[in-house]
Design a protein around this motif. Sequence first.
Motif, PDB file in Angstrom:
ATOM      1  N   HIS A 175       0.816  -1.212   0.000  1.00  0.00           N
ATOM      2  CA  HIS A 175       0.000   0.000   0.000  1.00  0.00           C
ATOM      3  C   HIS A 175       0.852   1.265   0.000  1.00  0.00           C
ATOM      4  CE1 HIS A 175      -3.489  -2.433   2.041  1.00  0.00           C
ATOM      5  NE2 HIS A 175      -3.341  -2.710   0.754  1.00  0.00           N
ATOM      6  N   ASN A 176       2.144   1.108   0.074  1.00  0.00           N
ATOM      7  CA  ASN A 176       3.070   2.242   0.159  1.00  0.00           C
ATOM      8  C   ASN A 176       3.862   2.343  -1.144  1.00  0.00           C
ATOM      9  OD1 ASN A 176       5.066   4.069   0.787  1.00  0.00           O
ATOM     10  ND2 ASN A 176       5.698   3.071   2.685  1.00  0.00           N
ATOM     11  N   TYR A 177       3.708   3.449  -1.880  1.00  0.00           N
ATOM     12  CA  TYR A 177       4.395   3.597  -3.163  1.00  0.00           C
ATOM     13  C   TYR A 177       5.841   4.073  -3.025  1.00  0.00           C
ATOM     14  CZ  TYR A 177       0.211   2.745  -5.935  1.00  0.00           C
ATOM     15  OH  TYR A 177      -0.869   2.150  -6.527  1.00  0.00           O
ATOM     16  N   GLY A 187      -4.922   9.562  -1.132  1.00  0.00           N
ATOM     17  CA  GLY A 187      -4.241   8.285  -1.292  1.00  0.00           C
ATOM     18  C   GLY A 187      -3.898   7.887  -2.711  1.00  0.00           C
ATOM     19  N   GLU A 225      -2.818   4.513   3.495  1.00  0.00           N
ATOM     20  CA  GLU A 225      -2.312   5.144   4.712  1.00  0.00           C
ATOM     21  C   GLU A 225      -2.415   6.663   4.619  1.00  0.00           C
ATOM     22  OE1 GLU A 225      -0.547   2.294   3.294  1.00  0.00           O
ATOM     23  OE2 GLU A 225      -2.107   1.565   4.616  1.00  0.00           O
ATOM     24  N   SER A 226      -3.302   7.158   3.767  1.00  0.00           N
ATOM     25  CA  SER A 226      -3.437   8.603   3.608  1.00  0.00           C
ATOM     26  C   SER A 226      -3.841   9.273   4.918  1.00  0.00           C
ATOM     27  CB  SER A 226      -4.459   8.934   2.519  1.00  0.00           C
ATOM     28  OG  SER A 226      -5.694   8.315   2.803  1.00  0.00           O
ATOM     29  N   ASN A 273      -3.007   4.471  -1.825  1.00  0.00           N
ATOM     30  CA  ASN A 273      -2.181   4.377  -0.637  1.00  0.00           C
ATOM     31  C   ASN A 273      -3.132   4.481   0.541  1.00  0.00           C
ATOM     32  OD1 ASN A 273      -0.658   4.925   1.652  1.00  0.00           O
ATOM     33  ND2 ASN A 273       0.874   6.116   0.554  1.00  0.00           N
ATOM     34  N   GLU A 292      -1.350   8.235  -5.281  1.00  0.00           N
ATOM     35  CA  GLU A 292       0.020   8.733  -5.203  1.00  0.00           C
ATOM     36  C   GLU A 292       0.796   8.442  -6.478  1.00  0.00           C
ATOM     37  OE1 GLU A 292       2.995   9.199  -1.463  1.00  0.00           O
ATOM     38  OE2 GLU A 292       2.048   7.253  -1.741  1.00  0.00           O
ATOM     39  N   ASN A 347       3.934   5.685   5.611  1.00  0.00           N
ATOM     40  CA  ASN A 347       5.104   6.277   4.956  1.00  0.00           C
ATOM     41  C   ASN A 347       5.149   7.757   5.339  1.00  0.00           C
ATOM     42  OD1 ASN A 347       3.000   7.226   3.413  1.00  0.00           O
ATOM     43  ND2 ASN A 347       4.052   7.016   1.469  1.00  0.00           N
TER      44      ASN A 347
END
Length: 471
Positions: free
Chosen positions: A164-166, A250, A242-243, A240, A252, A199
């Motif tokens: 989920h993290n770019y 999210g 985790e926004s 993402n 990204e 992140n």
Amino acid sequence: MKLSKIVLTPLSLLVFGLMLFACKGEKSPYKNTIGSKPNIIFILADDLGYGDLGCYGQMEIKTPNIDKFASQGVQFLQHYAGATVCAPSRNCLMTGQHNGNATIKTMEKPIKAEDITVAELLKTAGYSTAMIGKWGLGNVGTTGFTNDQGFDYSFGYYDQIRAHNYYPDYLMENSKQYPLENKVIYIEDSTHYAVGIGNAAVEKKQYSNDVFTEKALDYLDKTDSNPFFLYLAYTIPHANNESWLIKEHGMEVPDLGMYANKDWAEEKKAGAAMISRLDGYVGSIMKKLLEKGIDKETIVIFSSDNGPHGEGGWNPNFFNSSGGLKGMKRDLYEGGIRVPFIVRWPDIITPRQSNHISAFWDFMPTACDLAGVQLPDSSDGISFLSTLLNEDKNQPVHDYLYWEFRISSVDRQAVRKGDWKAVRIKKGNPLVTKVELFNLLEDKAEKNDLSEEHPVIVKELVSIMNQYPKE
């Protein structure tokens, strides 16, 4: 009445013999293709909707490379993902099993050691194998680890949550960490970041999907005379998630490209730019095949793991991402499971659109046909090679297709049999059950519930659902 006597001269005997030899030696394209061992590339998008590509009707987001790709191959109009969310869908793709029989039904967990993957089967036929991108079927040290499931080389995210993290601080290459230049400046929640979720406040230098493409191009550069299978699983356009932590939307992407000056909300610009960036990746892969001189020796497949999401500020209705279909990711209506599916193989398959009804679990038997290896009994799939070769009259069809999904104490099941599709939803108390019936030939948008008019068909499709106990 007597039959006239046929007199065969020496010349006529020669002509007849040549004709007999030609007919005896003639093979169908299907038989000529079995065991031909082409290179196989499967490119998978993440949460890309049925209507997110120009070739499937998208009007605003530009996808020229994939549109060209579709014009050169077979574009399936009724192809289905393995499930309505990531991990179980990929499980179906890799093991050739439908959602009722596959190991992963809802949440992420490792596939079993005894699960047979496409990569394992292709290796028995002499293929070299690589997985680049998002795996999600098992981390290092588990039974689902890529290199223990038939892949010679693997790179990317093994963990579904880290994907989920770019801009992660590292990716994985085989069993080791591959450091990236993204640096954490401060961490608001170290507990979350420790498991790869957040992140927060990172210095963003290397976009993970750019790195996937670099690794894929490098892999293609190093291919030798052996056939290869490359599973290239991007995470675009997944949000993402985790926004909430990074205090941004999210969707990204490194830059907004051609959409920077559009009169749209920022997350809409970013989401469109993500899809166009994915399109650029596909263009790079196709260009590399031409440069290597292996374009005609390689069958390339493009698809998405489920329908479009509605997270990170993205609204699938804004771009008609479901392509006029009902629902989206996490639904078992068509918008959640019907996905783009395009297959290109120059000089072998004739470009066209196909209404053949197929699903992710059909990839394994098709790959087995191409490689000339026996399909394991565990597979629920049917090869669609006859459809690719325009031999529709010889194409076997499924008796039915099946999906299930559970979230927040709500059980969802769906069955498609021919043109009929039933969707059953149970909420909490098993007595609170709703069964809907649709005729997809006349109503692909699933607007008209025909369950009351056709109770016998409902009973038949529900009996199929009842064969599969849920977790």
